[in-house]
Design a protein around this motif. Structure first.
Motif, PDB file in Angstrom:
ATOM      1  N   GLY A 144       5.569  14.384 -10.277  1.00  0.00           N
ATOM      2  CA  GLY A 144       4.590  13.734  -9.379  1.00  0.00           C
ATOM      3  C   GLY A 144       3.142  13.880  -9.755  1.00  0.00           C
ATOM      4  O   GLY A 144       2.477  12.901 -10.095  1.00  0.00           O
ATOM      5  N   SER A 187       3.431   5.440  -3.809  1.00  0.00           N
ATOM      6  CA  SER A 187       2.765   6.743  -3.872  1.00  0.00           C
ATOM      7  C   SER A 187       3.053   7.459  -5.176  1.00  0.00           C
ATOM      8  O   SER A 187       2.398   8.414  -5.525  1.00  0.00           O
ATOM      9  N   ASP A 212       0.829  -1.204   0.000  1.00  0.00           N
ATOM     10  CA  ASP A 212       0.000   0.000   0.000  1.00  0.00           C
ATOM     11  C   ASP A 212       0.860   1.250   0.000  1.00  0.00           C
ATOM     12  O   ASP A 212       0.369   2.352   0.120  1.00  0.00           O
ATOM     13  N   GLN A 228      -3.432   8.505 -20.090  1.00  0.00           N
ATOM     14  CA  GLN A 228      -2.317   8.115 -19.241  1.00  0.00           C
ATOM     15  C   GLN A 228      -1.068   7.805 -20.066  1.00  0.00           C
ATOM     16  O   GLN A 228       0.038   8.192 -19.706  1.00  0.00           O
ATOM     17  N   VAL A 253       2.193  12.408 -13.357  1.00  0.00           N
ATOM     18  CA  VAL A 253       2.102  10.960 -13.582  1.00  0.00           C
ATOM     19  C   VAL A 253       0.999  10.324 -12.757  1.00  0.00           C
ATOM     20  O   VAL A 253       0.524   9.245 -13.083  1.00  0.00           O
ATOM     21  N   ILE A 254       0.590  10.990 -11.694  1.00  0.00           N
ATOM     22  CA  ILE A 254      -0.413  10.377 -10.836  1.00  0.00           C
ATOM     23  C   ILE A 254      -1.821  10.818 -11.240  1.00  0.00           C
ATOM     24  O   ILE A 254      -2.815  10.212 -10.872  1.00  0.00           O
ATOM     25  N   PRO A 275      -3.929   7.863 -13.341  1.00  0.00           N
ATOM     26  CA  PRO A 275      -4.175   6.619 -12.604  1.00  0.00           C
ATOM     27  C   PRO A 275      -5.077   6.816 -11.393  1.00  0.00           C
ATOM     28  O   PRO A 275      -5.955   5.992 -11.158  1.00  0.00           O
ATOM     29  N   GLY A 285       5.533  12.119   0.499  1.00  0.00           N
ATOM     30  CA  GLY A 285       5.522  10.705   0.118  1.00  0.00           C
ATOM     31  C   GLY A 285       4.670   9.890   1.092  1.00  0.00           C
ATOM     32  O   GLY A 285       3.873   9.037   0.688  1.00  0.00           O
ATOM     33  N   ASN A 292      16.590   8.212 -10.393  1.00  0.00           N
ATOM     34  CA  ASN A 292      15.208   8.433  -9.978  1.00  0.00           C
ATOM     35  C   ASN A 292      15.051   9.828  -9.378  1.00  0.00           C
ATOM     36  O   ASN A 292      16.001  10.596  -9.291  1.00  0.00           O
ATOM     37  N   ILE A 293      13.802  10.097  -8.979  1.00  0.00           N
ATOM     38  CA  ILE A 293      13.482  11.417  -8.438  1.00  0.00           C
ATOM     39  C   ILE A 293      14.282  11.680  -7.166  1.00  0.00           C
ATOM     40  O   ILE A 293      14.744  12.796  -6.908  1.00  0.00           O
ATOM     41  N   GLU A 294      14.458  10.603  -6.355  1.00  0.00           N
ATOM     42  CA  GLU A 294      15.196  10.742  -5.104  1.00  0.00           C
ATOM     43  C   GLU A 294      16.597  11.301  -5.367  1.00  0.00           C
ATOM     44  O   GLU A 294      17.126  12.071  -4.572  1.00  0.00           O
ATOM     45  N   MET A 316      -3.319   7.203  -1.006  1.00  0.00           N
ATOM     46  CA  MET A 316      -3.415   6.274  -2.142  1.00  0.00           C
ATOM     47  C   MET A 316      -3.952   4.925  -1.694  1.00  0.00           C
ATOM     48  O   MET A 316      -4.728   4.295  -2.392  1.00  0.00           O
ATOM     49  N   SER A 317      -3.507   4.472  -0.509  1.00  0.00           N
ATOM     50  CA  SER A 317      -3.926   3.135  -0.077  1.00  0.00           C
ATOM     51  C   SER A 317      -5.435   3.119   0.147  1.00  0.00           C
ATOM     52  O   SER A 317      -6.070   2.079   0.045  1.00  0.00           O
ATOM     53  N   GLU A 355       0.935  10.856   0.785  1.00  0.00           N
ATOM     54  CA  GLU A 355       0.396  10.363  -0.483  1.00  0.00           C
ATOM     55  C   GLU A 355       0.162   8.863  -0.433  1.00  0.00           C
ATOM     56  O   GLU A 355      -0.860   8.362  -0.889  1.00  0.00           O
ATOM     57  N   ALA A 356       1.125   8.133   0.155  1.00  0.00           N
ATOM     58  CA  ALA A 356       0.963   6.681   0.239  1.00  0.00           C
ATOM     59  C   ALA A 356      -0.253   6.334   1.074  1.00  0.00           C
ATOM     60  O   ALA A 356      -1.015   5.432   0.741  1.00  0.00           O
ATOM     61  N   ASN A 395      -0.900   0.922 -10.053  1.00  0.00           N
ATOM     62  CA  ASN A 395      -2.288   1.258  -9.732  1.00  0.00           C
ATOM     63  C   ASN A 395      -2.872   0.390  -8.625  1.00  0.00           C
ATOM     64  O   ASN A 395      -3.600   0.868  -7.776  1.00  0.00           O
ATOM     65  N   CYS A 408      10.420  16.704 -10.393  1.00  0.00           N
ATOM     66  CA  CYS A 408       9.641  15.477 -10.201  1.00  0.00           C
ATOM     67  C   CYS A 408       8.262  15.647 -10.822  1.00  0.00           C
ATOM     68  O   CYS A 408       7.533  16.573 -10.481  1.00  0.00           O
ATOM     69  N   ILE A 431      -8.663   6.841 -12.427  1.00  0.00           N
ATOM     70  CA  ILE A 431      -9.091   5.556 -12.987  1.00  0.00           C
ATOM     71  C   ILE A 431      -9.252   4.506 -11.898  1.00  0.00           C
ATOM     72  O   ILE A 431     -10.254   3.794 -11.858  1.00  0.00           O
TER      73      ILE A 431
END
Lengths: 74, 653
Positions: B277, A14, A11, B236, B280-281, B284, B106, B74-76, B113-114, B109-110, A40, B275, B287
Motif C-alpha cells: 500500500g 484508494s 473518487d 514511480q 505504491v501510493i 503518485p 480503505g 489481489n491484496i483482498e 485521496m478524493s 484513504e479513499a 491518479n 500489501c 505527483i
C-alpha cells in the motif's frame, strides 16, 4: 457493432490494486471492448457498444466491484 | 417494509455499504471487548469477534472472489486468507482487527485521496454548461460545447464565460485566475481575447466565439493536467517494478517460513503485511497533489518525469525579448537639437547646435515641449506608412491633439528607414547610416549622444526635415519590473548559472542583462545557436532549464532538460510542446514552478522513505515475534495514511 467511448470518474480509488479490480470486471462484461482505469485521476475510460451495454450498466458493474462512479462529459 | 427497502438499496451503494459494515463490525468488536472486561466470557468474546470478522471480511472476500473470477490475485485475497486462517487457528480478535482495519483504512484513504483530486474537479466545474447565443436579435440557450465558431455569445455580469472568443462589444473586468492563476482581474474591451472558464465580473459583453467545448484553452489545460498526473515519474516506475515483486515475494516468504517453523500465525501475519500500500501510493500521491497545486497557480507541468527533472535544475537559460522584457518597444527619450544661427567673423554663417535629452517619462499630458511635438509630428507622419515594430512605439506616443497629415509620397528603405514627401519637403526617418547616406549633416556631439544611449540598450530613430536633422527618438523594449527580483530568487533557490540568449544586438542585450543582474550574455544568436549553447551547458554537467515564449525558441526549449514556455494562455503550441507551460506572463511564476517541483521531489523521497522503513520494520518485527496480525495491519494502514497526509502538504505550498 458500433463502439462509443464513455468517461466515468470515481473518487473511491484508494490503492492502485483497485485499478485491476475495476478493469477486469469491466473487461469481462459483454459489450465492453476495452476498459482503462487511471488511478491518479480516478478516470475510467470505457469503449463499449451502447446497444449491448448501456452507460448505466457500466456504472453498475463498477459498483459491483465495490466502487462508486459517475458519468463525466470530459 | 419501506425502511428495509431503503436499507437494502442503500447497501448496493458501495460507499454507504462500506460505512454500514464498518459501524456494525466496529460495534461488534467493542461489544466483544466489553464482555471480556465485564463478564470474562471467552465464548461471548469469540462470538462477537468472529461476527465482526465476518461482517467486514465478507466485503473483502467478495472482492477477492471477483478478482479470482477474473483470474487475478489481489491484496483482498491475501487479507481473506489471513483472516480465515486466523479464525481457524483461534486468534479471533486478530482476525476481526485485520478485516476491520483493512476496511477502515480503505475507506479513510479513499476519502483523503478524493481531496487530492479536488483541483481537477474545480477546473472541470469552471466551465459553464450553457451559453446564451444571439442570433438576429433573438436569444437562445445552447449547451456550451455546441456553440460554433463565429457565433455571438452574450455574457452577463457575474457569470462564467462559456467559450473562448474575442470581445465584440462592451467593456468589463474578467477574473482569469482559472486560466492564468492571476488573481487581479483583467480589463477587457472590444477586440480583447477571453477564455472559457473565466468569470465576467461587472459588465455585459458580447463575445464572438472562436473555440468551444473540448477545444477551449480550459479543456486543453484539464486534459494536460490529467495526462500529466497519469504520466509516471521514473521513481514511480521503479517503485511499481519493485511492488510487482514485493507481494509475490512476501507470499513466498510466508510459505517458506511456515515450512521452516511450522508457525502458522507467523505465516499469516506475513500475508497481512504483504500489501505494498504505502509503497505504491508514495509517488503518485505527491505527483497528483504537486501538479494539481501548480495548475491552480497557472503552471502546467507535463508530468512526473518533468517534475523530477525540474526539481534538480542547476542552470537557467533565458530568452530576452518577450521573456525578460515586455516585448513591446516604448519611447524612452527624445534627443532634441536646437539651432541658433551665429554670424561668424568671415561673413559665413554656421549653425551652433544645442543638444538636449528629454526623458519620455517627463512628458505628461498637454505639456509637451515644442521640439518634442515636432519630432513626433514628422516621425509619426512618416511611420504611419510603416508596419515596423518601432513605428508602433512612436505612433502610440503621438498626442491625439496632433492631426497627422497623409504624406504625398513615400518609399521604405528596408532595414534603414523611411523617406516621405509632404508639401514638397522631404522627411527622413531612420538609422544614422540611412541619414548619412542621404547626406544629412550629423554633428559629433549628436553621434556621441546616440552611442551613449545605445550602451543603455536604446535604439535611436533619427528624424530629418527638409535636409536638416531635427533630432532623434530613443526606443527600448523595457525590462519587466520584476525581472531582477526573479533572477535573485532563482540564485537563492540554488540555480548557480543564469544565461541570457538573444537574437538582439550586444549593446541592447548587455544593458538589459546588467539591469536584471545576469552576467553571462550570448547576443546575436540564431535559433539553432541558442540550441548549441544549451548543449554546451549540458556538456559542462548542468541540468538546464530554458525559458522562452514557446514559438521562436522551440528548438532550444526542446533541447533543454526542461523547456518552460511563458504566456501560454491562448497558444496551444506552447501548452502542448513545453515541459512546463506558464499560463500568465508573470516572471515570478518561474521560481515558483521550480520551487513546487523541488518540494514535490523532496516529498516523493520522504514518502518512499516512510514506505520502505515501514516495510523493513514490519518484516523485522514479524520475524522477531513482536508484531502480530492486528498490529501489523494497524501499522500498515497508518503508514498509508502517513504517506497520503504527507503528500497532501503539497496543497499548501
Amino acid at each position: 457493432m458500433t463502439t462509443t467511448k464513455t468517461i466515468l470518474r470515481s473518487d473511491d480509488l484508494s490503492c492502485p490494486t483497485c485499478v485491476d479490480n475495476i478493469e477486469s470486471s469491466l473487461n469481462q462484461t459483454e459489450g465492453v471492448s476495452q476498459a482503462k482505469v487511471h488511478f491518479n485521476t480516478g478516470r475510467i475510460e470505457v469503449e463499449h457498444d451502447p446497444e449491448t451495454v448501456s452507460e448505466d450498466k457500466l456504472l453498475e458493474v463498477v459498483e459491483q466491484s465495490g466502487y462508486e462512479a459517475r458519468i463525466s462529459q470530459f | 417494509m419501506k425502511i428495509l427497502q431503503k436499507l437494502l438499496s442503500g447497501l448496493t451503494n458501495p460507499s454507504t455499504r462500506k460505512k454500514v459494515l464498518l459501524i456494525i463490525s466496529g460495534s461488534l468488536i467493542t461489544a466483544g471487548w466489553a464482555t471480556d472486561f465485564f463478564r470474562d466470557s471467552a465464548l461471548l468474546f469469540n462470538t462477537f469477534m468472529i461476527g465482526a470478522a465476518l461482517v467486514a471480511g465478507l466485503e473483502i472476500a467478495r472482492r477477492a472472489w471477483q478478482g479470482l473470477k477474473n483470474r487475478h490475485t489481489n491484496i483482498e485475497l491475501l487479507v481473506t486468507i489471513a483472516a480465515t486462517g486466523g479464525i481457524a487457528i483461534g486468534v479471533h480478535w486478530e482476525a476481526a482487527a485485520v478485516t476491520f482495519l483493512f476496511l477502515l483504512g480503505g475507506w479513510l484513504e479513499a476519502r483523503t485521496m478524493s481531496k487530492t483530486r479536488d483541483t481537477l474537479r474545480e477546473l472541470i466545474n469552471m466551465a459553464p454548461d450553457t451559453a446564451i447565443v444571439l442570433e438576429n436579435e433573438s436569444r437562445r440557450e445552447l449547451p456550451a460545447r455546441e456553440v460554433k465558431k463565429g457565433m455571438l455569445v452574450l455574457v452577463k455580469p457575474g457569470s462564467k464565460i462559456p467559450v473562448d472568443g474575442v470581445v465584440q462589444s462592451g467593456t468589463t473586468s474578467v477574473d482569469e485566475s482559472a486560466i492564468t492563476g492571476e488573481p487581479i482581474p483583467a480589463e477587457k474591451q472590444s477586440g480583447a481575447e477571453v477564455f472559457a472558464g473565466t468569470i465576467n465580473q461587472n459588465g455585459s459583453i458580447r463575445v464572438r466565439a472562436t473555440k468551444a467545448g473540448g477545444d477551449t484553452t480550459l479543456a486543453k489545460i484539464i486534459q494536460r493536467v490529467e495526462e500529466a498526473q497519469e504520466e509516471k515519474a521514473p521513481t514511480q516506475r521503479f517503485i511499481e517494478r519493485f511492488a510487482q515483486w514485493y507481494t509475490p515475494g512476501i507470499v513466498g516468504l510466508s510459505i517458506l517460513s511456515y515450512l521452516w517453523t511450522w508457525n502458522l500465525e507467523l505465516a499469516l501475519t506475513l500475508l497481512v503485511i504483504g500489501c505494498p500500500g504505502a509503497l505504491v501510493i508514495s509517488t503518485p500521491i505527491s505527483i497528483i497533489t504537486g501538479i494539481g497545486n501548480a495548475a491552480k497557480k497557472g503552471i502546467l507541468i507535463k508530468g512526473g518525469e518533468y517534475l523530477e527533472n525540474a526539481g534538480t535544475i542547476s542552470a537557467v537559460a533565458l530568452d530576452k525579448t518577450g521573456t525578460l522584457t515586455q516585448g513591446k518597444p516604448k519611447i524612452t527619450e527624445f534627443v532634441c537639437l536646437q539651432r541658433e544661427k551665429v554670424e561668424a567673423d568671415i561673413g559665413k554663417s554656421h549653425a551652433k547646435e544645442e543638444l538636449s535629452v528629454v526623458p519620455a517619462s517627463d512628458i505628461e499630458g498637454e505639456n509637451i515641449p515644442e521640439q518634442v511635438t515636432d519630432l513626433l509630428y514628422w516621425a509619426g507622419m512618416a511611420e504611419s506608412t510603416s508596419e515596423h515594430p518601432l513605428a508602433e512605439a512612436i505612433l502610440s506616443e503621438v498626442p491625439t491633439s496632433l492631426d497627422l497629415p497623409e504624406p504625398d509620397y513615400f518609399t521604405s528603405h528596408t532595414g534603414l528607414g523611411i523617406e516621405v514627401l509632404h508639401k514638397e519637403k522631404k522627411i527622413l526617418v531612420g538609422s544614422t547610416k540611412f541619414l548619412k547616406r542621404q547626406e544629412i549633416v550629423i554633428g559629433d556631439s549628436f553621434v556621441n549622444q546616440i552611442d551613449k544611449l545605445a550602451e543603455n540598450g536604446r535604439t535611436t530613430v533619427l528624424v530629418a526635415y527638409d535636409n536638416r536633422l531635427l533630432g532623434g527618438i530613443a526606443i527600448a523594449d523595457p525590462m519587466r519590473p520584476e525581472a531582477s527580483k526573479m533572477i535573485k530568487q532563482l540564485q537563492k533557490s540554488g540555480v548557480n548559472r543564469i544565461v541570457m540568449l538573444t537574437g538582439d544586438a550586444r549593446d541592447t542585450a548587455e544593458a538589459i542583462a546588467k539591469e536584471a543582474g545576469i552576467k553571462e550574455v550570448h547576443a546575436g544568436m540564431m535559433p539553432d545557436q541558442k540550441n548549441d549553447i544549451i548543449h554546451d551547458l549540458q556538456q559542462e554537467g548542468e541540468n538546464v532549464a530554458m525559458i522562452g515564449d514557446g514559438i521562436n525558441d522551440a528548438p532550444a526549449l526542446a533541447a533543454a532538460d526542461i523547456g518552460i514556455a511563458m504566456g501560454a494562455a491562448g497558444t496551444d503550441v506552447a501548452i502542448e510542446t513545453a515541459d512546463i507551460a506558464l499560463m500568465s506572463d508573470k516572471l515570478m511564476t518561474i521560481p515558483e514552478a521550480l520551487k513546487i517541483s523541488k518540494l514535490t521531489l523532496r516529498n516523493i523521497h520522504q514518502n518512499v522513505a516512510i514506505a520502505l522503513v515501514t516495510v523493513g520494520a514490519l518484516l523485522a518485527g514479524v520475524f522477531m515475534g513482536s508484531v502480530h496480525m492486528a498490529a501489523g495491519m494497524l501499522i500498515h494502514e497508518l503508514s498509508v495514511m502517513a504517506v497520503i497526509l504527507n503528500g497532501m502538504r503539497l496543497r499548501w505550498i
